[in-house]
Write an enzyme that holds these catalytic residues in place. Structure first.
Site, PDB file in Angstrom:
ATOM      1  N   ARG A  10      14.729  -0.722   1.644  1.00 58.53           N
ATOM      2  CA  ARG A  10      15.150  -1.916   2.372  1.00 58.53           C
ATOM      3  C   ARG A  10      15.543  -3.022   1.410  1.00 58.53           C
ATOM      4  O   ARG A  10      15.173  -3.024   0.242  1.00 58.53           O
ATOM      5  CB  ARG A  10      14.091  -2.356   3.359  1.00 58.53           C
ATOM      6  CG  ARG A  10      12.848  -2.902   2.737  1.00 58.53           C
ATOM      7  CD  ARG A  10      11.890  -3.376   3.823  1.00 58.53           C
ATOM      8  NE  ARG A  10      10.617  -3.748   3.241  1.00 58.53           N
ATOM      9  CZ  ARG A  10       9.541  -4.026   3.945  1.00 58.53           C
ATOM     10  NH1 ARG A  10       9.572  -3.968   5.249  1.00 58.53           N
ATOM     11  NH2 ARG A  10       8.418  -4.372   3.350  1.00 58.53           N
ATOM     12  N   GLY A  61       0.801  -1.217   0.000  1.00 56.54           N
ATOM     13  CA  GLY A  61       0.000   0.000   0.000  1.00 56.54           C
ATOM     14  C   GLY A  61       0.834   1.268   0.000  1.00 56.54           C
ATOM     15  O   GLY A  61       0.340   2.354  -0.292  1.00 56.54           O
ATOM     16  N   ARG A  62       2.086   1.121   0.379  1.00 63.42           N
ATOM     17  CA  ARG A  62       2.959   2.303   0.385  1.00 63.42           C
ATOM     18  C   ARG A  62       4.387   1.888   0.037  1.00 63.42           C
ATOM     19  O   ARG A  62       5.351   2.495   0.483  1.00 63.42           O
ATOM     20  CB  ARG A  62       2.937   2.978   1.736  1.00 63.42           C
ATOM     21  CG  ARG A  62       3.264   2.059   2.897  1.00 63.42           C
ATOM     22  CD  ARG A  62       3.574   2.877   4.087  1.00 63.42           C
ATOM     23  NE  ARG A  62       3.652   2.053   5.284  1.00 63.42           N
ATOM     24  CZ  ARG A  62       4.058   2.511   6.443  1.00 63.42           C
ATOM     25  NH1 ARG A  62       4.402   3.769   6.561  1.00 63.42           N
ATOM     26  NH2 ARG A  62       4.124   1.735   7.487  1.00 63.42           N
ATOM     27  N   ASP A  82       0.819 -11.656   6.727  1.00 64.93           N
ATOM     28  CA  ASP A  82       1.467 -10.870   5.665  1.00 64.93           C
ATOM     29  C   ASP A  82       2.846 -10.383   6.105  1.00 64.93           C
ATOM     30  O   ASP A  82       3.591  -9.844   5.288  1.00 64.93           O
ATOM     31  CB  ASP A  82       0.590  -9.685   5.243  1.00 64.93           C
ATOM     32  CG  ASP A  82       0.245  -8.779   6.417  1.00 64.93           C
ATOM     33  OD1 ASP A  82      -0.405  -9.262   7.351  1.00 64.93           O
ATOM     34  OD2 ASP A  82       0.644  -7.604   6.404  1.00 64.93           O
ATOM     35  N   ASN A  83       3.158 -10.573   7.361  1.00 66.54           N
ATOM     36  CA  ASN A  83       4.465 -10.140   7.867  1.00 66.54           C
ATOM     37  C   ASN A  83       5.362 -11.324   8.194  1.00 66.54           C
ATOM     38  O   ASN A  83       6.281 -11.211   8.997  1.00 66.54           O
ATOM     39  CB  ASN A  83       4.285  -9.254   9.099  1.00 66.54           C
ATOM     40  CG  ASN A  83       3.556  -7.954   8.760  1.00 66.54           C
ATOM     41  OD1 ASN A  83       3.553  -7.524   7.615  1.00 66.54           O
ATOM     42  ND2 ASN A  83       2.934  -7.348   9.753  1.00 66.54           N
ATOM     43  N   ASP A 105       9.028  -6.385   8.230  1.00 65.55           N
ATOM     44  CA  ASP A 105       7.977  -5.437   8.599  1.00 65.55           C
ATOM     45  C   ASP A 105       8.097  -4.959  10.045  1.00 65.55           C
ATOM     46  O   ASP A 105       7.368  -5.365  10.936  1.00 65.55           O
ATOM     47  CB  ASP A 105       6.577  -5.987   8.298  1.00 65.55           C
ATOM     48  CG  ASP A 105       6.187  -5.642   6.862  1.00 65.55           C
ATOM     49  OD1 ASP A 105       7.021  -5.066   6.144  1.00 65.55           O
ATOM     50  OD2 ASP A 105       5.051  -5.943   6.459  1.00 65.55           O
ATOM     51  N   ASP A 161      -2.486   6.919   2.923  1.00 62.67           N
ATOM     52  CA  ASP A 161      -1.778   7.923   2.113  1.00 62.67           C
ATOM     53  C   ASP A 161      -0.532   7.426   1.384  1.00 62.67           C
ATOM     54  O   ASP A 161       0.065   8.155   0.586  1.00 62.67           O
ATOM     55  CB  ASP A 161      -1.418   9.141   2.982  1.00 62.67           C
ATOM     56  CG  ASP A 161      -0.413   8.803   4.080  1.00 62.67           C
ATOM     57  OD1 ASP A 161       0.000   7.625   4.177  1.00 62.67           O
ATOM     58  OD2 ASP A 161      -0.060   9.715   4.843  1.00 62.67           O
TER      59      ASP A 161
HETATM   60  P1  AMP Z   1       1.931  -3.352   8.040  1.00 63.13           P
HETATM   61  O1  AMP Z   1       1.208  -3.101   9.326  1.00 63.13           O
HETATM   62  O2  AMP Z   1       3.073  -2.401   7.806  1.00 63.13           O
HETATM   63  O3  AMP Z   1       2.308  -4.763   7.849  1.00 63.13           O
HETATM   64  O4  AMP Z   1       0.893  -2.972   6.884  1.00 63.13           O
HETATM   65  C1  AMP Z   1      -0.318  -3.656   6.675  1.00 63.13           C
HETATM   66  C2  AMP Z   1      -0.908  -3.207   5.369  1.00 63.13           C
HETATM   67  O5  AMP Z   1      -1.256  -1.822   5.430  1.00 63.13           O
HETATM   68  C3  AMP Z   1      -0.003  -3.362   4.162  1.00 63.13           C
HETATM   69  O6  AMP Z   1      -0.814  -3.746   3.077  1.00 63.13           O
HETATM   70  C4  AMP Z   1       0.554  -1.970   3.979  1.00 63.13           C
HETATM   71  O7  AMP Z   1       0.962  -1.727   2.670  1.00 63.13           O
HETATM   72  C5  AMP Z   1      -0.624  -1.109   4.375  1.00 63.13           C
HETATM   73  N1  AMP Z   1      -0.238   0.226   4.859  1.00 63.13           N
HETATM   74  C6  AMP Z   1       0.359   0.538   6.030  1.00 63.13           C
HETATM   75  N2  AMP Z   1       0.559   1.870   6.127  1.00 63.13           N
HETATM   76  C7  AMP Z   1       0.101   2.439   4.971  1.00 63.13           C
HETATM   77  C8  AMP Z   1       0.036   3.768   4.452  1.00 63.13           C
HETATM   78  N3  AMP Z   1       0.481   4.813   5.129  1.00 63.13           N
HETATM   79  N4  AMP Z   1      -0.491   3.914   3.212  1.00 63.13           N
HETATM   80  C9  AMP Z   1      -0.961   2.882   2.513  1.00 63.13           C
HETATM   81  N5  AMP Z   1      -0.938   1.596   2.943  1.00 63.13           N
HETATM   82  C10 AMP Z   1      -0.398   1.377   4.158  1.00 63.13           C
HETATM   83 MG    MG Z   2       3.156  -5.753   6.487  1.00 59.33          MG
END
Ligand code: AMP
Ligand code: MG
Length: 483
Positions: free
Chosen positions: A172, A88-89, A248-249, A258, A121
């Site tokens: 990374r 997502g980012r 997913d992590n 992550d 975002d």
């Molecule tokens: P994470 O908690 O980092 O493993 O993220 C879980 C999901 O949320 C993943 O699909 C990320 O890409 C998405 N995500 C986390 N933060 C953002 C952000 N600021 N904008 C878009 N997607 C995000």
């Molecule tokens: Mg993740």
């Protein structure tokens, strides 16, 4: 600069990615580059000035016009299945093949919205980018498999969290970004054939020695169970709390990946939780092995169709492998604990001794990291310094007797213990102090912290403050996801 990148995943796994570009940003600014890591992975940055590096590490320049992609994946988040997560980012810039022959992903975090952003975002603030940098580099220095941090660059944008913050991109490096959630995505959206295609790719990339296996998906499951058991055992030996062990992590390559709400233990407790959203303690320190197994069951479910197609007894074999997780984990943990406790040779009672230690420490406010360093001093200096770590020194008296009796039969010595028990970890208050300074424009404390925690074992003069627990005033530490 010599940045020749490959893109085998983008070419071979079309259903698992969307071509996408990083956002243009107003003012790329280089914060730091990990030149040692660049050397290790075969990335030659010579002749690049800071401006060129800032453009590269904010995704403004695509070497050789390579097609950058956002990866698709699913995942169980806190036990709930989300069919579509994905980068997502983040974006995959490409793969680099190092002088060691290793193929590694180079990946941006904070490079803007993608089709997987789900209303968020797509950005990353400087603080969390630096936080991942220092913790992942500390993990690598502790010989714990981990994604690495190559660079942080600011974008010149403000990102809005509770307050406006400087925006940044973290670059990374990972063995790959294939996750348990990638297999769940294959199974949920595309079926057995794509699961097999993904497994073939993962095997070729990470476990080529099983490429001839009669049942490749079953062989892959066994490998991932093994590397995850080994990984989580290492976390447990060093007091690392991942904080968001969603599927997913979980990396198929067995790297820690992550870095969000993670933290190192200060006072030991099996129930330690830092994440602001982990109300039930699902990802508490002591739950990590069980959650790891839970995640591996989700992997087995995703692989199941392909496993059973290749072998009518496939389901039973998967269950046997999953049931074997505990034994594999305990073997890795015991090996780690023997080293930490300085136990030479192997004795029947070693497991009980190691477990009894944690029972004795619970509720005693014992600094996890300092315990093992002080224990190594006990034979020469006596118990006093160790006792000082406990609310009630009596709580450790019985255990110390047992430990003394055990090391009388074989002790590796203080030097061997100090070589596996870090003195300098990214202590939460030091991390926060360094991030606050960096966000305000002073990078020096952050650079110092990186230097200290990437040389974690040998005691050095002048670094006393990095080895001390947080002052009382620091209070309870709380961490956040996706910041
Ligand atoms: P994470 O908690 O980092 O493993 O993220 C879980 C999901 O949320 C993943 O699909 C990320 O890409 C998405 N995500 C986390 N933060 C953002 C952000 N600021 N904008 C878009 N997607 C995000
Ligand atoms: Mg993740």
């Amino acid at each position: 600069m010599n940045l020749r990148l490959d893109n085998t995943l983008a070419r071979q796994l079309e259903k698992f990615r969307t071509p996408w570009k990083a956002d243009e940003v107003p003012e790329p600014g280089l914060v730091l580059v990990n030149r040692a890591l660049a050397g290790e992975i075969g990335l030659d940055l010579s002749g690049c000035d800071d401006a060129a590096l800032a453009r590269l590490f904010t995704g403004q320049e695509r070497p050789g016009d390579i097609e950058t992609v956002a990866l698709a994946y699913s995942g169980h988040q806190f036990g709930q299945f989300s069919p579509l997560l994905g980068d997502g980012r983040a974006l995959l810039l490409g793969e680099i093949v190092g002088p060691d022959g290793g193929r590694r992903d180079i990946h941006f975090k904070g490079s803007g919205r993608t089709p997987y952003s789900r209303g968020a975002d797509g950005k990353c603030a400087l603080g969390p980018a630096l936080r991942e940098y220092v913790i992942s580099e500390a993990m690598a220095a502790l010989s714990i498999p981990s994604t690495r941090s190559l660079a942080v660059a600011t974008t010149g944008e403000r990102v809005f969290r509770e307050t406006p913050l400087p925006g940044a991109v973290l670059t990374r490096v990972a063995a790959s970004h294939i996750r348990v959630g990638t297999f769940q995505y294959a199974a949920a959206h595309h079926g057995v054939e794509e699961v097999r295609r993904l497994a073939d790719y993962a095997i070729a990339r990470h476990y080529p020695d099983i490429s001839g296996a009669a049942n490749p998906c079953l062989a892959l499951l066994e490998r991932v169970i093994e590397v995850q058991a080994a990984l989580v055992a290492k976390w447990m030996c060093v007091g690392f709390v991942h904080g968001v062990m969603n599927t997913d992590n979980v990396s198929i390559a067995g790297e820690t990946i992550d870095y969000g709400p993670c933290a190192f233990l200060d006072d030991y407790s099996a129930n330690a939780v830092f994440s602001s959203i982990d109300h039930g303690g699902r990802y508490a320190f002591g739950n990590q092995p069980a959650i790891c197994q839970w995640n591996l069951i989700r992997l087995a479910e995703a692989l199941g169709g392909a496993v059973i197609e290749a072998d009518a007894d496939g389901e039973e074999k998967m269950i046997d492998l999953l049931n074997g997780f505990g034994q594999r984990y305990e073997a890795h943990w015991l090996a780690g604990m023997r080293a930490k406790l300085g136990l030479e040779g192997e004795r029947e009672g070693d497991m009980a001794l190691a477990k009894a230690l944690f029972a004795a420490m619970e509720g005693q406010g014992v600094d996890f990291t300092l315990f093992f360093r002080r224990l190594a001093d006990v034979p020469a200096d006596g118990d006093e310094a160790l006792h000082g770590l406990f609310n009630d020194p009596e709580a450790i008296a019985g255990w110390l007797e047992q430990w003394r009796a055990r090391i009388a039969e074989g002790w590796g010595g203080k030097a061997a213990m100090d070589a596996v028990n870090p003195l300098y970890i990214p202590r939460n208050h030091k991390v926060e102090e360094a991030l606050a300074a960096a966000t305000a424009g002073d990078l020096a404390p952050f650079e110092k912290l990186v230097e200290v925690v990437t040389h974690p074992y040998a005691e050095r003069e002048g670094l006393e403050a990095f080895a001390e627990p947080a002052p009382e005033s620091f209070g309870k530490y709380v961490t956040f996801c996706g910041t």
